[in-house]
Enzyme design. Structure first.
Site, PDB file in Angstrom:
ATOM      1  N   CYS A 291      -4.280  -0.547  -5.131  1.00  0.00           N
ATOM      2  CA  CYS A 291      -5.115   0.211  -6.080  1.00  0.00           C
ATOM      3  C   CYS A 291      -4.506   0.177  -7.481  1.00  0.00           C
ATOM      4  O   CYS A 291      -3.304   0.375  -7.661  1.00  0.00           O
ATOM      5  CB  CYS A 291      -5.266   1.638  -5.610  1.00  0.00           C
ATOM      6  SG  CYS A 291      -6.104   1.777  -4.031  1.00  0.00           S
TER       7      CYS A 291
ATOM      8  N   CYS B  45       0.899  -1.141   0.000  1.00  0.00           N
ATOM      9  CA  CYS B  45       0.000   0.000   0.000  1.00  0.00           C
ATOM     10  C   CYS B  45       0.946   1.200   0.000  1.00  0.00           C
ATOM     11  O   CYS B  45       2.146   1.048   0.183  1.00  0.00           O
ATOM     12  CB  CYS B  45      -0.885  -0.041   1.226  1.00  0.00           C
ATOM     13  SG  CYS B  45      -2.356   0.967   1.103  1.00  0.00           S
ATOM     14  N   ASP B  46       0.404   2.398  -0.201  1.00  0.00           N
ATOM     15  CA  ASP B  46       1.283   3.528  -0.501  1.00  0.00           C
ATOM     16  C   ASP B  46       2.481   3.667   0.442  1.00  0.00           C
ATOM     17  O   ASP B  46       3.620   3.733  -0.005  1.00  0.00           O
ATOM     18  CB  ASP B  46       0.500   4.840  -0.451  1.00  0.00           C
ATOM     19  CG  ASP B  46      -0.655   4.842  -1.444  1.00  0.00           C
ATOM     20  OD1 ASP B  46      -0.941   3.802  -2.055  1.00  0.00           O
ATOM     21  OD2 ASP B  46      -1.269   5.899  -1.599  1.00  0.00           O
ATOM     22  N   LYS B  47       2.219   3.756   1.725  1.00  0.00           N
ATOM     23  CA  LYS B  47       3.309   4.062   2.656  1.00  0.00           C
ATOM     24  C   LYS B  47       4.154   2.845   3.002  1.00  0.00           C
ATOM     25  O   LYS B  47       5.285   2.976   3.465  1.00  0.00           O
ATOM     26  CB  LYS B  47       2.741   4.665   3.954  1.00  0.00           C
ATOM     27  CG  LYS B  47       2.868   6.152   4.050  1.00  0.00           C
ATOM     28  CD  LYS B  47       2.351   6.922   2.863  1.00  0.00           C
ATOM     29  CE  LYS B  47       0.868   6.831   2.764  1.00  0.00           C
ATOM     30  NZ  LYS B  47       0.279   7.503   1.600  1.00  0.00           N
TER      31      LYS B  47
ATOM     32  N   GLU C 229      -4.181  13.287   2.529  1.00  0.00           N
ATOM     33  CA  GLU C 229      -4.398  13.354   1.077  1.00  0.00           C
ATOM     34  C   GLU C 229      -5.812  13.848   0.804  1.00  0.00           C
ATOM     35  O   GLU C 229      -6.752  13.475   1.491  1.00  0.00           O
ATOM     36  CB  GLU C 229      -4.221  11.962   0.450  1.00  0.00           C
ATOM     37  CG  GLU C 229      -2.798  11.480   0.486  1.00  0.00           C
ATOM     38  CD  GLU C 229      -2.634  10.108  -0.157  1.00  0.00           C
ATOM     39  OE1 GLU C 229      -3.649   9.437  -0.426  1.00  0.00           O
ATOM     40  OE2 GLU C 229      -1.475   9.708  -0.369  1.00  0.00           O
TER      41      GLU C 229
ATOM     42  N   SER D  84      -3.636  11.998  -3.153  1.00  0.00           N
ATOM     43  CA  SER D  84      -3.546  10.611  -3.554  1.00  0.00           C
ATOM     44  C   SER D  84      -3.089  10.577  -5.003  1.00  0.00           C
ATOM     45  O   SER D  84      -3.349  11.514  -5.764  1.00  0.00           O
ATOM     46  CB  SER D  84      -4.937   9.983  -3.445  1.00  0.00           C
ATOM     47  OG  SER D  84      -5.049   8.885  -4.316  1.00  0.00           O
TER      48      SER D  84
HETATM   49 FE1  FES Z   1      -3.674   0.606  -0.648  1.00  0.00          FE
HETATM   50 FE2  FES Z   1      -4.489   2.320  -2.574  1.00  0.00          FE
HETATM   51  S1  FES Z   1      -2.791   0.993  -2.574  1.00  0.00           S
HETATM   52  S2  FES Z   1      -5.302   2.064  -0.567  1.00  0.00           S
END
Ligand code: FES
Length: 557
Positions: free
Chosen positions: A196, A124-126, A447, A473
């Site tokens: 995502c 995931c992003d972080k 975000e 985001s």
């Molecule tokens: Fe995890 Fe988007 S990559 S919420």
């Protein structure tokens, strides 16, 4: 083999370590394991997030592979704050903070147990920068494996994703879609495990880690549920064994030139503005001098080659099928836009890794020829001006240029702005200013995907700009400027703006300004005091106290 356990021998050798070994035997160590290198398999596995729900399975495969190849793998968990779930409420304040805590977690487990190497899994992003930052900090042999992208969802014959769900909010409130459609999107947007799907922050950072040399070539595009992912885990474990045996460490790989490669690839993929924040932070960990001012050069000189969401049509899985990050890197290399001599986790150079990559195929529409790209320059422009003397980041993705002037609509939090947008209180031409959302002011630099999606859903994406000392985001698009530095909470000029002030944004001139003279800004800030954030203890308070500015990656170390 004992030459490879140079750290863990402090925990496992000698009479004095009898008790240490006793504890390790309780978790399955045998006497012969005490001469093997101990490799931490750091998993961001979690039941709370589709991005991470399968990571522990990947970690088990990695650990077992290592154990079957004369190494000793030990799994431990980091954690995730999942942006798609934290978005739009207080939870998002924990997101960027989590990057720092994940990094510290891996550092502390590795130091505490004197690990010899790290196999890091994030998705995931972080969790991606949070996992790679301590690799640079510790500088022990390490490799990063991306948990993989989600597959596209489908509804009413159309491919959808999580951003479709965010944008359904604004569309529903504006009366553009029915409740049935909104619920249909909600049900189908996320069909299973994986991060995502568009070129949002997770896929951007995974691609950047492949480009920088810390992940295997081609690995960042493999979808989470694809059987190929498990082969990639084993190949990554094998590569890590090679790195251990040849004492190749992250700082051998993450050089200044490697960062330049990563920035090029982010630009060519139309990547997320968060890459600016995370790569500056990672540069600091790797002792590579990288500043916000470095990014404009690469944006000005790198075409967008992949037609990726949010501005374009395709998702990461499509890019993978078209040739993935290696194809884009090969195209950049052939054009002289990439450093081919950088070392990678294969033990080989970028150029050697790309030697057998085939060129662009006619059977795909995702990646454009370099002679007729999606856009001739990159998606990110660093702006400066009297509103952001130390920098701000504009996303131009999908827009050839951004030239906007309009009256400021000023909000001191995301929630205030959201109420106004959804209530129809923001109109064509406005510049929505959301302040006190910076690293210190939020705290946590939330975000603004919910407000930008609400603007998009209301059909105002080309008519309303949004500027903030928070961030965006990777799913945000439209005329958006984030990372305004200095932030409001540190008496930045953004704190001086009032309703109706005229804000001008110019991607061509790379400026962001407000129609105020320096003495007017000074006068307005004369009696200014910082806002009480409401966080006087705990992780958010610590972050607010320690973090650097957004232009310096908002890093705490
Ligand atoms: Fe995890 Fe988007 S990559 S919420």
């Amino acid at each position: 083999m004992d030459k490879y356990n140079k750290n863990s021998r402090h925990m496992t050798e000698g009479v004095e370590r009898t008790a240490n070994r006793a504890m390790l035997k309780a978790v399955g160590f045998k006497d012969e394991d005490f001469v093997k290198p101990i490799i931490g398999v750091a998993s961001a596995g979690s039941d709370v997030s589709p991005c991470n729900c399968h990571h522990d399975d990947l970690a088990d495969v990695a650990r077992d592979y290592l154990n079957n190849h004369n190494m000793k793998g030990v799994r431990f968990n980091t954690f995730v704050v999942t942006d798609g779930e934290a978005m739009g409420h207080e939870g998002m304040k924990a997101s960027l903070v989590s990057r720092e805590v994940i990094a510290d977690t891996i550092e502390l487990v590795s130091r505490g147990h004197q690990l010899d190497a790290v196999f890091g899994i994030g998705g995931c992003d972080k969790t991606i920068p949070g996992t790679v930052m301590p690799m640079a900090r510790l500088n022990i042999p390490s490799i990063f494996l991306y948990g993989g992208t989600i597959k596209a969802g489908h509804y009413n014959g159309r491919a959808i994703d999580i951003v479709s769900a965010f944008e359904a909010v604004g569309a529903f409130k504006a009366g553009k879609i029915t409740k049935t459609v909104r619920l249909g999107i909600e049900k189908n947007a996320c069909p299973g495990p994986g991060a995502c799907g568009g070129m949002y922050t997770a896929n951007t950072m995974a691609s950047a880690m492949e480009a920088i040399g810390m992940s295997l070539p081609g690995s960042s595009g493999i979808p989470a549920v694809d059987p190929e992912k498990y082969e990639s885990v084993k190949a990554s474990a094998e590569a890590l064994i090679y790195l251990i045996k040849n004492n190749i460490t992250p700082r051998d790989i993450m050089t200044r030139k490697a960062f330049e490669n990563a920035i090029r690839v982010v630009m060519a993929l139309g990547g997320s503005t968060n890459a600016v924040l995370h790569l500056i932070a990672l540069g600091r960990e790797a002792d590579v001098s990288l500043t916000i001012d470095d990014f404009n050069y690469y944006s000005d000189t790198t075409p967008i080659l992949a037609d990726m969401k949010p501005a374009g049509k395709y998702v990461m899985e499509d890019l993978h099928r078209a040739g993935g990050v290696p194809l884009v890197m090969k195209m950049l290399l052939d054009e002289g836009l990439l450093h081919g001599d950088c070392l990678t986790v294969t033990g080989k150079s970028v150029e050697a890794n790309l030697k057998d990559v085939k060129g662009l195929s006619d059977n795909q529409k995702v990646v454009y020829p370099i002679s007729s790209p999606v856009k001739t320059t990159g998606p990110i422009v660093v702006l400066k001006g009297n509103l952001a003397p130390e920098g701000a980041v504009l996303k131009t993705c999908g827009l050839s240029e951004v030239e906007h002037q309009g009256p400021a609509r000023v909000f001191d939090s995301e929630e205030e702005a959201m109420n106004a947008i959804l209530g129809g209180g923001v109109v064509k031409g406005d510049v929505v200013v959301i302040r006190y959302e910076g690293p210190k002011g939020g705290p946590g630099m939330r975000e603004m995907l919910a407000p930008t999606s609400a603007i998009a859903g209301a059909g105002l994406i080309n008519d309303v700009a949004l500027i903030t000392d928070g961030r965006f985001s990777g799913g945000s698009h439209g005329m958006v400027v984030g990372h305004i530095t200095p932030e409001a909470q540190t008496k930045g000029p953004i704190a001086a703006i009032k309703e109706g002030d005229i804000v001008t944004i110019s991607s061509g001139k790379k400026t962001i300004s407000v129609n105020l003279k320096p003495e007017e800004i000074e006068q307005r800030l004369k009696n200014w005091t910082p806002r009480n954030t409401g966080y006087d203890r705990g992780a958010l308070a610590k972050f607010a106290k320690l973090c650097r500015s957004a232009s310096e990656g908002a890093i705490t170390s």
